[in-house]
Design an enzyme around this catalytic site. Structure first.
Site, PDB file in Angstrom:
ATOM      1  N   ASP A   7       0.870  -1.175   0.000  1.00 22.44           N
ATOM      2  CA  ASP A   7       0.000   0.000   0.000  1.00 22.44           C
ATOM      3  C   ASP A   7       0.912   1.233   0.000  1.00 22.44           C
ATOM      4  O   ASP A   7       2.151   1.121  -0.162  1.00 22.44           O
ATOM      5  CB  ASP A   7      -0.996  -0.038   1.172  1.00 22.44           C
ATOM      6  CG  ASP A   7      -0.343   0.192   2.531  1.00 22.44           C
ATOM      7  OD1 ASP A   7       0.909   0.281   2.607  1.00 22.44           O
ATOM      8  OD2 ASP A   7      -1.082   0.296   3.524  1.00 22.44           O
ATOM      9  N   CYS A  64       3.090  -3.217   4.067  1.00 22.87           N
ATOM     10  CA  CYS A  64       2.288  -2.061   4.470  1.00 22.87           C
ATOM     11  C   CYS A  64       2.994  -1.430   5.674  1.00 22.87           C
ATOM     12  O   CYS A  64       4.147  -1.772   5.952  1.00 22.87           O
ATOM     13  CB  CYS A  64       0.827  -2.421   4.733  1.00 22.87           C
ATOM     14  SG  CYS A  64       0.494  -3.486   6.145  1.00 22.87           S
ATOM     15  N   THR A  66       2.592  -1.718   8.917  1.00 22.96           N
ATOM     16  CA  THR A  66       2.908  -2.714   9.951  1.00 22.96           C
ATOM     17  C   THR A  66       3.164  -4.102   9.380  1.00 22.96           C
ATOM     18  O   THR A  66       3.724  -4.960  10.067  1.00 22.96           O
ATOM     19  CB  THR A  66       1.714  -2.850  10.917  1.00 22.96           C
ATOM     20  OG1 THR A  66       0.579  -3.263  10.147  1.00 22.96           O
ATOM     21  CG2 THR A  66       1.426  -1.548  11.643  1.00 22.96           C
ATOM     22  N   HIS A  97       9.811 -24.501   8.067  1.00 19.42           N
ATOM     23  CA  HIS A  97       8.718 -25.229   8.723  1.00 19.42           C
ATOM     24  C   HIS A  97       7.349 -25.004   8.081  1.00 19.42           C
ATOM     25  O   HIS A  97       6.537 -25.922   8.051  1.00 19.42           O
ATOM     26  CB  HIS A  97       8.625 -24.810  10.202  1.00 19.42           C
ATOM     27  CG  HIS A  97       9.736 -25.361  11.041  1.00 19.42           C
ATOM     28  ND1 HIS A  97       9.673 -25.421  12.403  1.00 19.42           N
ATOM     29  CD2 HIS A  97      10.949 -25.872  10.702  1.00 19.42           C
ATOM     30  CE1 HIS A  97      10.792 -25.946  12.887  1.00 19.42           C
ATOM     31  NE2 HIS A  97      11.592 -26.213  11.867  1.00 19.42           N
ATOM     32  N   HIS A 133       6.195 -31.468   8.938  1.00 19.37           N
ATOM     33  CA  HIS A 133       5.830 -30.110   8.503  1.00 19.37           C
ATOM     34  C   HIS A 133       4.828 -30.148   7.352  1.00 19.37           C
ATOM     35  O   HIS A 133       3.916 -29.320   7.292  1.00 19.37           O
ATOM     36  CB  HIS A 133       7.086 -29.320   8.138  1.00 19.37           C
ATOM     37  CG  HIS A 133       7.972 -29.068   9.316  1.00 19.37           C
ATOM     38  ND1 HIS A 133       7.499 -28.555  10.494  1.00 19.37           N
ATOM     39  CD2 HIS A 133       9.297 -29.319   9.518  1.00 19.37           C
ATOM     40  CE1 HIS A 133       8.478 -28.471  11.367  1.00 19.37           C
ATOM     41  NE2 HIS A 133       9.579 -28.937  10.805  1.00 19.37           N
TER      42      HIS A 133
HETATM   43  C1  RB5 Z   1      -2.424   2.399   6.379  1.00 19.14           C
HETATM   44  O1  RB5 Z   1      -2.671   3.582   7.037  1.00 19.14           O
HETATM   45  C2  RB5 Z   1      -2.101   1.312   7.391  1.00 19.14           C
HETATM   46  O2  RB5 Z   1      -3.264   0.961   8.075  1.00 19.14           O
HETATM   47  C3  RB5 Z   1      -1.531   0.093   6.669  1.00 19.14           C
HETATM   48  O3  RB5 Z   1      -0.355   0.449   6.004  1.00 19.14           O
HETATM   49  C4  RB5 Z   1      -1.173  -1.095   7.520  1.00 19.14           C
HETATM   50  O4  RB5 Z   1      -0.299  -0.789   8.552  1.00 19.14           O
HETATM   51  C5  RB5 Z   1      -2.315  -1.916   7.951  1.00 19.14           C
HETATM   52  O5  RB5 Z   1      -2.193  -2.933   8.645  1.00 19.14           O
END
Ligand code: RB5
Length: 142
Positions: A7, A64, A66, A97, A133
């Site tokens: 993203d 993304c 996180t 695994h 596995h």
């Molecule tokens: C976008 O703002 C953020 O929510 C996305 O990049 C991500 O971290 C979602 O899990």
């Protein structure tokens, strides 16, 4: 062929990953997003997941902020085992695994130096092929 997707939050790190894969001579296809304009991570997580699930690409890398949302989305696609990794040990173990076929990274969690080492570990580590596995992976699909 490696499928890439992110993203807007993962776009900058994806550029670093692409430069790195170029330097290694590895082929990839970028499934978007193509700018830092705000967008919806499930679109790109699922696009990469479908490319891997249908055999168009062998592995995928999704990013993304996180790594959480995009990995949750990718894991909704049948046959996908997307692993969110913030360290090389996890990247190695998930290949050995879990035979993970997609690596998820959090651009606000790991710096680009560590991220590229995680990418290398993920791409260089084979699945162990151990019976236990394989059995456990099959149970995921049940
Ligand atoms: C976008 O703002 C953020 O929510 C996305 O990049 C991500 O971290 C979602 O899990």
């Amino acid at each position: 062929m490696i499928a890439l997707g992110s993203d807007h939050g993962g776009w900058a790190l994806k550029q670093e990953v692409m430069k790195h894969l170029d330097a290694l001579g590895l082929e990839y296809k970028d499934y978007g997003t193509y700018s830092e304009d705000s967008c919806d991570y499930p679109v790109y997580g699922k696009a990469v997941a479908h490319a891997v699930a249908n055999g168009e690409c062998e592995k995928g890398i999704i990013i993304c902020n996180t790594g959480i949302g995009i990995s949750i989305a990718a894991n909704k696609v049948k046959g996908i085992r997307a692993a969110l990794c913030g360290d090389c040990f996890s990247a190695e173990m998930t290949r050995l695994h879990n035979d993970a076929n997609i690596l998820a990274l959090g651009a606000r969690v790991v710096g680009s130096g560590l991220a590229l080492k995680i990418v290398d570990t993920f791409l260089d580590t084979p699945f162990s092929g151990d019976e236990r596995h394989i059995r456990r992976i099959n149970q995921i699909e049940d």
